[in-house]
Design a protein around this motif. Structure first.
Motif, short mmCIF file in Angstrom:
data_model
loop_
_atom_site.label_atom_id
_atom_site.label_comp_id
_atom_site.label_asym_id
_atom_site.label_seq_id
_atom_site.Cartn_x
_atom_site.Cartn_y
_atom_site.Cartn_z
N THR A 59 39.11 87.49 -59.19
CA THR A 59 38.50 88.44 -57.94
C THR A 59 39.55 89.22 -57.53
N LEU A 60 40.92 89.18 -58.18
CA LEU A 60 42.05 89.97 -57.59
C LEU A 60 41.75 91.67 -57.91
N ALA A 61 41.18 91.96 -59.02
CA ALA A 61 41.15 93.23 -59.31
C ALA A 61 40.01 93.82 -58.34
N GLY A 62 39.00 93.23 -57.94
CA GLY A 62 38.06 93.55 -57.18
C GLY A 62 38.63 93.87 -55.74
N ARG A 63 39.56 92.81 -55.24
CA ARG A 63 40.27 93.13 -54.12
C ARG A 63 41.09 94.35 -53.94
N GLU A 64 41.68 94.57 -55.26
CA GLU A 64 42.77 95.66 -55.40
C GLU A 64 42.02 97.06 -55.10
N TYR A 65 40.70 97.16 -55.96
CA TYR A 65 40.01 98.27 -55.77
C TYR A 65 39.33 98.42 -54.55
N GLY A 66 38.74 97.12 -53.79
CA GLY A 66 38.18 97.32 -52.64
C GLY A 66 39.14 97.94 -51.61
N SER A 67 40.42 97.27 -51.53
CA SER A 67 41.34 97.87 -50.70
C SER A 67 41.67 99.59 -50.66
N PHE A 68 41.61 100.10 -52.17
CA PHE A 68 41.55 101.39 -52.26
C PHE A 68 40.50 102.03 -51.68
N LEU A 69 39.43 101.44 -51.94
CA LEU A 69 38.18 102.29 -51.01
C LEU A 69 38.45 102.36 -49.76
N ILE A 70 38.94 101.34 -49.11
CA ILE A 70 39.04 101.29 -47.61
C ILE A 70 40.17 102.47 -47.27
N SER A 71 41.17 102.31 -47.92
CA SER A 71 42.25 103.26 -47.68
C SER A 71 41.74 104.77 -47.98
N LEU A 216 31.31 101.30 -43.35
CA LEU A 216 31.08 100.07 -43.81
C LEU A 216 29.66 99.40 -43.67
N ARG A 217 28.70 99.92 -42.82
CA ARG A 217 27.37 99.77 -42.52
C ARG A 217 26.77 100.64 -43.49
N GLY A 218 27.47 101.39 -44.26
CA GLY A 218 26.38 102.27 -45.28
C GLY A 218 26.77 102.00 -46.47
N LYS A 219 27.22 103.16 -47.19
CA LYS A 219 27.56 103.31 -48.77
C LYS A 219 28.78 102.38 -49.06
N LEU A 220 29.70 102.44 -48.12
CA LEU A 220 30.83 102.04 -48.52
C LEU A 220 30.82 100.48 -48.57
N GLY A 221 30.04 99.81 -47.65
CA GLY A 221 29.69 98.64 -47.63
C GLY A 221 29.12 98.04 -48.79
N THR A 222 28.11 98.88 -49.46
CA THR A 222 27.45 98.53 -50.41
C THR A 222 28.16 98.59 -51.67
N ARG A 223 29.17 99.48 -51.94
CA ARG A 223 30.16 99.40 -52.76
C ARG A 223 31.20 98.35 -52.74
N LEU A 224 31.66 97.95 -51.76
CA LEU A 224 32.28 96.80 -51.47
C LEU A 224 31.95 95.38 -51.89
N ARG A 225 30.48 95.34 -51.78
CA ARG A 225 29.73 94.09 -51.88
C ARG A 225 29.63 93.86 -53.48
N LYS A 226 30.11 94.60 -54.28
CA LYS A 226 30.16 94.54 -55.73
C LYS A 226 31.61 93.54 -56.01
N HIS A 227 32.52 93.72 -55.27
CA HIS A 227 33.71 93.04 -55.50
C HIS A 227 33.98 92.09 -54.47
N ILE A 228 33.53 91.83 -53.18
CA ILE A 228 33.68 90.99 -52.45
C ILE A 228 32.43 90.17 -51.93
N THR A 229 32.58 89.13 -51.24
CA THR A 229 31.28 88.42 -50.93
C THR A 229 30.70 89.18 -49.53
N GLY A 230 29.50 88.67 -49.10
CA GLY A 230 28.97 89.04 -47.95
C GLY A 230 29.83 88.68 -46.65
N ALA A 231 30.12 87.45 -46.91
CA ALA A 231 31.09 86.74 -45.75
C ALA A 231 32.36 87.52 -45.49
N GLU A 232 32.89 88.02 -46.63
CA GLU A 232 34.23 88.85 -46.63
C GLU A 232 34.00 90.26 -46.18
#
Length: 263
Positions: A59-71, A216-232
């Motif tokens: 899961t580390l790659a997804g977390r790397e990419y998710g951090s970039f999306l947030i930045s 996060l309540r819109g498209k960004l959240g949807t993109r992140l859900r491909k890489h992290i869990t709903g709880a995360e």
């Protein structure tokens, strides 16, 4: 970063230049080539990730990419442009290489100095003894870009903000790398950037955080859900909303607030 280098990172042919052996996971310096465009980059294949007791395998790659999306959503440019794609060793992250300026004889963004000689423009994090039993102080620059990085680390719950993961770009910007152990449900914040602990966030930062929560309540959240869990994702939103509601930088607790090693 213009569209062409981004397209090259995503679609260009990856050629391995060498291995970065200081990294704990398999990490390669590469060149991505698409037509006349050549972009130097860092490739981290999922297959080269070392197992961790507290982060699920692979899961580390997804977390790397998710951090970039947030930045990217914040508009802070903390994380160099990052994509997930196929490479010579299978799927993984590909991130733009940051060119650093020639070393100068001045303290780095994060450094050690004699305990009684903290440079002007630096904030003290802690004082301890080095291997020679000399008292030294861990410091970091009181820098706007670095402060944004400290806020970003709180949001993504970065468990590994070492001094070596902070880069001063030749373009004058400050970048953070190695966000694979981020975005956990439980508090994992370990960082060398504690100099602003207890300080109040400015209005511009708060506006950026409110905008991020909307995304996060819109498209960004949807993109992140491909890489992290709903709880995360829910925990991420709680951290963002928590800073908006109580705009004060957290203070280190007594568990393990610093990464090891610090550099």
């Amino acid at each position: 970063m213009s569209d062409q280098p981004q397209e090259t990172l995503l679609r260009g042919e990856l050629t391995v230049v060498g291995r970065i052996r200081s990294a704990s996971n398999a990490t390669f310096l590469c060149e991505a080539t698409l037509g006349d465009s050549v972009v130097r980059c860092v490739y981290k294949p999922v297959a080269g990730e070392q197992p961790l007791w507290d982060f699920p395998d692979g899961t580390l790659a997804g977390r790397e990419y998710g951090s970039f999306l947030i930045s990217e959503a914040l508009g802070w440019n903390v994380v160099p442009h990052t994509v997930i794609r196929q490479g010579p060793a299978g799927p993984g992250t590909v991130q733009r290489w940051i060119e650093e300026p020639e070393p100068a004889r001045v303290p780095g963004l994060v450094d050690l100095c004699p305990a009684d000689c903290v440079p002007d423009g630096y904030l003290s994090v802690l004082t301890a003894y080095d291997y020679a039993r000399v008292e030294v102080t861990l410091v970091h620059a009181d820098d706007h870009g670095l402060r944004r990085m400290a806020v970003f680390d709180v949001i993504v719950n970065n468990a590994d903000r070492k001094g070596g993961h902070i880069l001063a770009g030749a373009d004058g910007a400050v970048y953070g790398v190695d966000h694979g152990i981020s975005l956990h449900v439980h508090d994992k914040l370990r960082t060398v950037l504690w100099g602003w602990a207890g300080t109040t966030l400015d209005a511009e930062t708060l506006e950026s955080l409110r905008s991020l929560d909307d995304r996060l309540r819109g498209k960004l959240g949807t993109r992140l859900r491909k890489h992290i869990t709903g709880a995360e994702l829910a925990a991420l939103r709680r951290r963002v909303c928590g800073l908006v509601e109580e705009p004060v930088m957290p203070k280190p607790d007594g568990r393990r607030p610093l990464p090891w090693p610090a550099f």
